[in-house]
Design a protein around this motif. Structure first.
Motif, PDB file in Angstrom:
ATOM      1  N   ALA A  96     -39.480 -22.004   9.738  1.00 29.61           N
ATOM      2  CA  ALA A  96     -40.452 -23.136   9.709  1.00 29.61           C
ATOM      3  C   ALA A  96     -40.517 -23.424   8.312  1.00 29.61           C
ATOM      4  CB  ALA A  96     -41.712 -22.509  10.484  1.00 29.61           C
ATOM      5  N   THR A  97     -40.677 -24.817   8.207  1.00 23.95           N
ATOM      6  CA  THR A  97     -40.637 -25.411   6.681  1.00 23.95           C
ATOM      7  C   THR A  97     -41.793 -24.703   6.013  1.00 23.95           C
ATOM      8  OG1 THR A  97     -39.486 -27.241   7.534  1.00 23.95           O
ATOM      9  CG2 THR A  97     -40.604 -27.298   5.234  1.00 23.95           C
ATOM     10  N   THR A  98     -42.988 -24.609   6.308  1.00 27.61           N
ATOM     11  CA  THR A  98     -44.092 -24.145   5.585  1.00 27.61           C
ATOM     12  C   THR A  98     -44.108 -22.779   5.425  1.00 27.61           C
ATOM     13  OG1 THR A  98     -45.302 -23.879   7.805  1.00 27.61           O
ATOM     14  CG2 THR A  98     -45.541 -26.069   6.184  1.00 27.61           C
ATOM     15  N   GLU A  99     -43.246 -21.915   6.283  1.00 26.96           N
ATOM     16  CA  GLU A  99     -43.287 -20.401   5.782  1.00 26.96           C
ATOM     17  C   GLU A  99     -41.993 -20.320   5.111  1.00 26.96           C
ATOM     18  OE1 GLU A  99     -42.850 -18.631   9.787  1.00 26.96           O
ATOM     19  OE2 GLU A  99     -44.770 -19.329  10.339  1.00 26.96           O
ATOM     20  N   LEU A 100     -41.038 -21.166   5.153  1.00 31.14           N
ATOM     21  CA  LEU A 100     -39.779 -20.980   4.348  1.00 31.14           C
ATOM     22  C   LEU A 100     -39.845 -21.458   2.976  1.00 31.14           C
ATOM     23  CD1 LEU A 100     -37.133 -19.391   4.714  1.00 31.14           C
ATOM     24  CD2 LEU A 100     -36.114 -21.689   5.529  1.00 31.14           C
ATOM     25  N   LEU A 101     -40.365 -22.456   2.882  1.00 31.55           N
ATOM     26  CA  LEU A 101     -40.353 -22.855   1.320  1.00 31.55           C
ATOM     27  C   LEU A 101     -41.453 -22.696   0.506  1.00 31.55           C
ATOM     28  CD1 LEU A 101     -39.116 -26.722   1.958  1.00 31.55           C
ATOM     29  CD2 LEU A 101     -37.938 -24.722   1.400  1.00 31.55           C
ATOM     30  N   THR A 102     -41.417 -21.432  -0.043  1.00 29.17           N
ATOM     31  CA  THR A 102     -42.340 -20.552  -0.923  1.00 29.17           C
ATOM     32  C   THR A 102     -41.757 -20.691  -2.134  1.00 29.17           C
ATOM     33  OG1 THR A 102     -41.581 -18.465  -0.578  1.00 29.17           O
ATOM     34  CG2 THR A 102     -43.273 -19.093   0.917  1.00 29.17           C
ATOM     35  N   GLY A 103     -42.736 -20.511  -3.224  1.00 29.96           N
ATOM     36  CA  GLY A 103     -42.447 -20.303  -4.430  1.00 29.96           C
ATOM     37  C   GLY A 103     -41.339 -19.483  -4.719  1.00 29.96           C
ATOM     38  N   ASP A 104     -41.387 -18.351  -4.140  1.00 27.91           N
ATOM     39  CA  ASP A 104     -40.304 -17.255  -4.240  1.00 27.91           C
ATOM     40  C   ASP A 104     -38.816 -17.688  -3.844  1.00 27.91           C
ATOM     41  OD1 ASP A 104     -42.243 -15.553  -5.570  1.00 27.91           O
ATOM     42  OD2 ASP A 104     -42.671 -14.631  -3.854  1.00 27.91           O
ATOM     43  N   THR A 105     -38.854 -18.275  -2.654  1.00 24.30           N
ATOM     44  CA  THR A 105     -37.564 -18.547  -1.911  1.00 24.30           C
ATOM     45  C   THR A 105     -37.026 -19.676  -2.769  1.00 24.30           C
ATOM     46  OG1 THR A 105     -38.565 -19.926  -0.221  1.00 24.30           O
ATOM     47  CG2 THR A 105     -38.227 -17.848   0.344  1.00 24.30           C
ATOM     48  N   LEU A 106     -37.743 -20.706  -3.076  1.00 26.93           N
ATOM     49  CA  LEU A 106     -37.098 -21.852  -3.995  1.00 26.93           C
ATOM     50  C   LEU A 106     -36.748 -21.411  -5.179  1.00 26.93           C
ATOM     51  CD1 LEU A 106     -39.787 -24.751  -2.863  1.00 26.93           C
ATOM     52  CD2 LEU A 106     -37.471 -24.322  -2.248  1.00 26.93           C
ATOM     53  N   VAL A 143     -44.489 -28.881  -4.599  1.00 24.31           N
ATOM     54  CA  VAL A 143     -43.391 -28.040  -5.429  1.00 24.31           C
ATOM     55  C   VAL A 143     -43.518 -28.495  -6.720  1.00 24.31           C
ATOM     56  CG1 VAL A 143     -41.337 -27.236  -5.557  1.00 24.31           C
ATOM     57  CG2 VAL A 143     -41.968 -28.038  -3.288  1.00 24.31           C
ATOM     58  N   VAL A 144     -43.817 -27.370  -7.349  1.00 23.35           N
ATOM     59  CA  VAL A 144     -44.151 -27.754  -9.039  1.00 23.35           C
ATOM     60  C   VAL A 144     -43.018 -26.904  -9.792  1.00 23.35           C
ATOM     61  CG1 VAL A 144     -45.491 -27.365 -10.996  1.00 23.35           C
ATOM     62  CG2 VAL A 144     -46.367 -27.976  -8.750  1.00 23.35           C
ATOM     63  N   PRO A 145     -41.863 -27.250 -10.206  1.00 20.54           N
ATOM     64  CA  PRO A 145     -40.852 -26.570 -11.125  1.00 20.54           C
ATOM     65  C   PRO A 145     -41.262 -26.361 -12.325  1.00 20.54           C
ATOM     66  CG  PRO A 145     -40.090 -28.868 -10.674  1.00 20.54           C
ATOM     67  CD  PRO A 145     -41.446 -28.602  -9.806  1.00 20.54           C
ATOM     68  N   ASP A 146     -40.806 -25.303 -13.043  1.00 22.41           N
ATOM     69  CA  ASP A 146     -40.950 -25.081 -14.540  1.00 22.41           C
ATOM     70  C   ASP A 146     -39.788 -25.373 -15.155  1.00 22.41           C
ATOM     71  OD1 ASP A 146     -41.497 -24.195 -17.083  1.00 22.41           O
ATOM     72  OD2 ASP A 146     -42.061 -22.226 -16.388  1.00 22.41           O
ATOM     73  N   PHE A 147     -39.641 -26.391 -15.707  1.00 23.73           N
ATOM     74  CA  PHE A 147     -38.248 -26.771 -16.442  1.00 23.73           C
ATOM     75  C   PHE A 147     -38.161 -26.568 -17.707  1.00 23.73           C
ATOM     76  CE2 PHE A 147     -39.074 -30.620 -13.389  1.00 23.73           C
ATOM     77  CZ  PHE A 147     -37.750 -30.156 -12.525  1.00 23.73           C
ATOM     78  N   GLY A 148     -39.313 -25.380 -18.163  1.00 26.34           N
ATOM     79  CA  GLY A 148     -39.124 -24.716 -19.459  1.00 26.34           C
ATOM     80  C   GLY A 148     -39.275 -26.021 -20.803  1.00 26.34           C
ATOM     81  N   VAL A 149     -39.864 -26.997 -20.440  1.00 27.05           N
ATOM     82  CA  VAL A 149     -39.944 -28.213 -21.491  1.00 27.05           C
ATOM     83  C   VAL A 149     -41.511 -28.056 -22.141  1.00 27.05           C
ATOM     84  CG1 VAL A 149     -39.634 -30.572 -21.848  1.00 27.05           C
ATOM     85  CG2 VAL A 149     -38.234 -29.641 -20.324  1.00 27.05           C
TER      86      VAL A 149
END
Length: 251
Positions: free
Chosen positions: A207-217, A240-246
């Motif tokens: 299930a999308t909401t269960e699978l797409l967590t910060g840890d799995t991404l 989703v909020v990625p940390d691009f390190g900028v």
């Protein structure tokens, strides 16, 4: 509408994925995510029947329409003719499109909101308009399952929203939708289930909401990623909020 049983595929000695089993029902949306060159396109082409997996079996419960990631027409066909090409399998070898074929193509073009561009050359459309025409062409084929390779790639935010809205509406009407995407937010917006291709022996489906967590991404992309719930239009939406390190002062 699609049933894959223990499918595996390899190129030479390199396995792309192994022993993947999946069943999709009418009206279900599946998003396929993974880093570049991890096998997303190969996966959906096997599911669509455009490629035969090295092992395993794929069965379809109805016709499948395929929308590629990009398409360049060598001839400046009018939009209506591009959509009419979707009727090819319904037209005899020495026959011409019937009035019914043209009606179905016109309805498909209206379905994606581009009937006003029917006479414009396909080569003069914007990227978002071209993508909508390709979706209309697939719909004109009479498919019950729609498989798309990164349908919102290279589109601005408005056109991404248009594509997602059309796909969501089609699913509500009972069409099965499979799409690859580099945007986890798109999966969270419309996908019932998501497939993560981590590596050949690690393909996760849930299930999308269960699978797409910060840890799995974070694991999938090798980049720190968080998910947060924000209010959007009076409801809570996960983004989703990625940390691009900028750094904050970067230009």
């Amino acid at each position: 509408m699609i049933e894959a049983t223990a499918i595996s595929h390899r190129y030479g000695d390199r396995w792309i994925f192994r022993e993947v089993t999946l069943a999709l029902e009418p009206g279900e949306v599946l998003a396929v995510l993974g880093p570049n060159a991890r096998g997303k396109t190969t996966m959906i082409k096997c599911l669509a029947g455009l490629m035969t997996p090295t092992s395993g079996r794929v069965r379809h419960g109805g016709a499948v329409g395929y929308v590629p990631q990009s398409h360049s027409a060598p001839v400046a066909y009018p939009v209506r003719e591009m959509v009419l090409m979707g009727r090819a399998r319904h037209i005899g070898v020495f026959s011409t499109p019937s009035r019914e074929d043209r009606r179905i193509a016109a309805e498909a073009l209206a379905r994606v909101g581009l009937d006003h561009l029917a006479d414009r050359p396909f080569t003069r459309l914007s990227g978002g308009e071209r993508q909508m025409v390709l979706i209309a062409r697939a719909l004109a084929s009479g498919c019950q399952t729609l498989v798309l390779d990164e349908p919102a790639s290279a589109l601005d935010l408005r056109n991404q929203g248009r594509v997602l809205a059309v796909l969501s509406s089609l699913a509500e009407e009972g069409m099965t939708v499979v799409m690859t995407t580099h945007h986890p937010d798109h999966a969270l917006r419309i996908a019932d289930r998501t497939m993560l291709i981590v590596d050949a022996d690690d393909v996760r489906i849930g299930a999308t909401t269960e699978l797409l967590t910060g840890d799995t991404l974070t694991e999938l992309y090798g980049l720190p990623i968080s998910t947060i719930d924000v209010p959007v239009g009076g409801r809570e939406e996960r983004i989703v909020v990625p940390d691009f390190g900028v750094g904050a002062g970067a230009r």
